[in-house]
Design an enzyme around this catalytic site. Sequence first.
Site, PDB file in Angstrom:
ATOM      1  N   LYS A  99     -12.049  -1.795   7.591  1.00 53.55           N
ATOM      2  CA  LYS A  99     -11.257  -2.791   8.310  1.00 53.55           C
ATOM      3  C   LYS A  99     -11.792  -2.927   9.733  1.00 53.55           C
ATOM      4  O   LYS A  99     -12.322  -3.952  10.098  1.00 53.55           O
ATOM      5  CB  LYS A  99      -9.780  -2.372   8.383  1.00 53.55           C
ATOM      6  CG  LYS A  99      -9.153  -2.033   7.055  1.00 53.55           C
ATOM      7  CD  LYS A  99      -9.005  -3.257   6.176  1.00 53.55           C
ATOM      8  CE  LYS A  99      -8.018  -3.048   5.063  1.00 53.55           C
ATOM      9  NZ  LYS A  99      -8.612  -2.868   3.744  1.00 53.55           N
ATOM     10  N   ASP A 128      -1.370   6.920   6.865  1.00 51.75           N
ATOM     11  CA  ASP A 128      -2.469   6.067   6.421  1.00 51.75           C
ATOM     12  C   ASP A 128      -2.664   5.002   7.508  1.00 51.75           C
ATOM     13  O   ASP A 128      -1.843   4.098   7.650  1.00 51.75           O
ATOM     14  CB  ASP A 128      -2.098   5.424   5.077  1.00 51.75           C
ATOM     15  CG  ASP A 128      -3.148   4.424   4.595  1.00 51.75           C
ATOM     16  OD1 ASP A 128      -4.122   4.170   5.324  1.00 51.75           O
ATOM     17  OD2 ASP A 128      -2.978   3.891   3.478  1.00 51.75           O
ATOM     18  N   TRP A 164       0.811  -1.218   0.000  1.00 56.12           N
ATOM     19  CA  TRP A 164       0.000   0.000   0.000  1.00 56.12           C
ATOM     20  C   TRP A 164       0.843   1.266   0.000  1.00 56.12           C
ATOM     21  O   TRP A 164       0.525   2.230  -0.695  1.00 56.12           O
ATOM     22  CB  TRP A 164      -1.024  -0.011   1.142  1.00 56.12           C
ATOM     23  CG  TRP A 164      -2.141  -0.942   0.789  1.00 56.12           C
ATOM     24  CD1 TRP A 164      -2.439  -2.124   1.390  1.00 56.12           C
ATOM     25  CD2 TRP A 164      -3.082  -0.803  -0.297  1.00 56.12           C
ATOM     26  NE1 TRP A 164      -3.501  -2.728   0.754  1.00 56.12           N
ATOM     27  CE2 TRP A 164      -3.908  -1.946  -0.280  1.00 56.12           C
ATOM     28  CE3 TRP A 164      -3.291   0.159  -1.280  1.00 56.12           C
ATOM     29  CZ2 TRP A 164      -4.937  -2.145  -1.216  1.00 56.12           C
ATOM     30  CZ3 TRP A 164      -4.312  -0.030  -2.205  1.00 56.12           C
ATOM     31  CH2 TRP A 164      -5.124  -1.164  -2.172  1.00 56.12           C
TER      32      TRP A 164
HETATM   33  C1  LIG Z   1      -3.333   0.408   4.379  1.00 56.56           C
HETATM   34  C2  LIG Z   1      -4.219   0.589   3.191  1.00 56.56           C
HETATM   35  N1  LIG Z   1      -4.212   1.772   2.548  1.00 56.56           N
HETATM   36  C3  LIG Z   1      -5.001   1.993   1.480  1.00 56.56           C
HETATM   37  C4  LIG Z   1      -5.840   1.021   0.979  1.00 56.56           C
HETATM   38  C5  LIG Z   1      -6.731   1.331  -0.214  1.00 56.56           C
HETATM   39  O1  LIG Z   1      -7.980   1.675   0.290  1.00 56.56           O
HETATM   40  P1  LIG Z   1      -9.265   2.033  -0.575  1.00 56.56           P
HETATM   41  O2  LIG Z   1      -9.660   0.782  -1.302  1.00 56.56           O
HETATM   42  O3  LIG Z   1     -10.262   2.479   0.436  1.00 56.56           O
HETATM   43  O4  LIG Z   1      -8.906   3.136  -1.503  1.00 56.56           O
HETATM   44  C6  LIG Z   1      -5.891  -0.222   1.616  1.00 56.56           C
HETATM   45  C7  LIG Z   1      -6.792  -1.268   1.110  1.00 56.56           C
HETATM   46  O5  LIG Z   1      -6.961  -2.308   1.662  1.00 56.56           O
HETATM   47  C8  LIG Z   1      -5.060  -0.437   2.749  1.00 56.56           C
HETATM   48  O6  LIG Z   1      -5.086  -1.605   3.400  1.00 56.56           O
END
Ligand SMILES: Cc1ncc(COP(=O)(O)O)c(C=O)c1O
Length: 370
Positions: A203, A179, A109
């Site tokens: 989550k 994040d 990510w």
């Molecule tokens: C730590 C993290 N950041 C970002 C994301 C992407 O999130 P989204 O699908 O809400 O854009 C995820 C997706 O699982 C994630 O686990």
Amino acid sequence: MPPVINPNNELNFSGGPGALPSSVLQQVQEAIVSVPEVGLSILGISHRSDWFAAVVQELETNIRTLLGLGDDYHVLLLQGGATQQFSMVPMTLLHGRNQPAEYLHTGYWSGKVLGEARREGPIRTLWSGEAEGYRRLPTDEELDFSADAPYLHYVSNETVEGIQFHRVLGHDHVPRVCDMSSDFLSKPCEADRFSLIYAHAQKNIGPAGVTVVLIRDELLQNVPEDLPGFLDYRSHIKAHSNFNTPPVFAIYVVLLVTRWLLNEIGGLERMDEINRQKAQLLYGFLDRSDGFYRGRAATADRSLMNVAFNLATPELEQRFFAEALAAGIFGLSGHRAIGGVRASLYNGLTLRAVEQLVGFMADFQQRHQA
Ligand SMILES: Cc1ncc(COP(=O)(O)O)c(C=O)c1O
């Protein structure tokens, strides 16, 4: 513990959207037909109603209470997922700057974040775990933070690889942006040491559709004037997270989860204790399995949320998934980027569910050990 509506919900180890507390699911079930205090389905209540304004207000208050946040932070409920924040952050804080923002590349990510940030301005990747397959996180000695970066960005918990920072990084005078999508409200997080935190709901705190952003007011002093309204944090602040039609349903479920955290769990310290018990049970079992189950992450950086591991061969892993499913255990396959097994232990997943998983794994090992 309240009765489980659908027993399958209890054994949902999905990486996200993930398990939600059964008492919340019961209230959601009722709200689909009629929210008690309104007499209408949650799916048909106007975002301009007084009731919804009160929902947003209470949710903001609950998040502030859980994290001990002061009035110098705005609490926003946005759309576009965490992915939109990968862009909104640099659009707001990096545009037109010469000095690079600092980013850590610790997994799948945070890798995605880099690509989006580069479109907006200069960045420096302070450290990358790519060559080591993202099995560990950097130590402080490996991180040469600059004292005058516009901001530092990192991902607190790498959901795919199952590695998590157990400390706050960086200089106190460089704005920290984090994040926290996969560990938000799973534990206390020293929120007031961050200038901007973002976390999607799916989550630990609700269904997909809403992303919580906590932003310190002083960060908004030099926002570019030509941002589209939807991508300008100030529009959402002014509109109390009601700039366009927000996801009323998702926001309501997040409110229910925060009530559950406050009233049934008793706050984030207690949530952390429970989450630690779950993770220790599973990691302890992996460690005692004589290498039958092989944890991916370096011990010091193990995630309390996502336990990633492998079995000896991909064939044995396929068998493991099939037998788990037959035993009513869901969501164990690892992210498509790395494969393997991943058991996600988010807030809504009970200790009893981990006990059942470990029982299944012990039995599987006994039957399949050469
Ligand atoms: C730590 C993290 N950041 C970002 C994301 C992407 O999130 P989204 O699908 O809400 O854009 C995820 C997706 O699982 C994630 O686990």
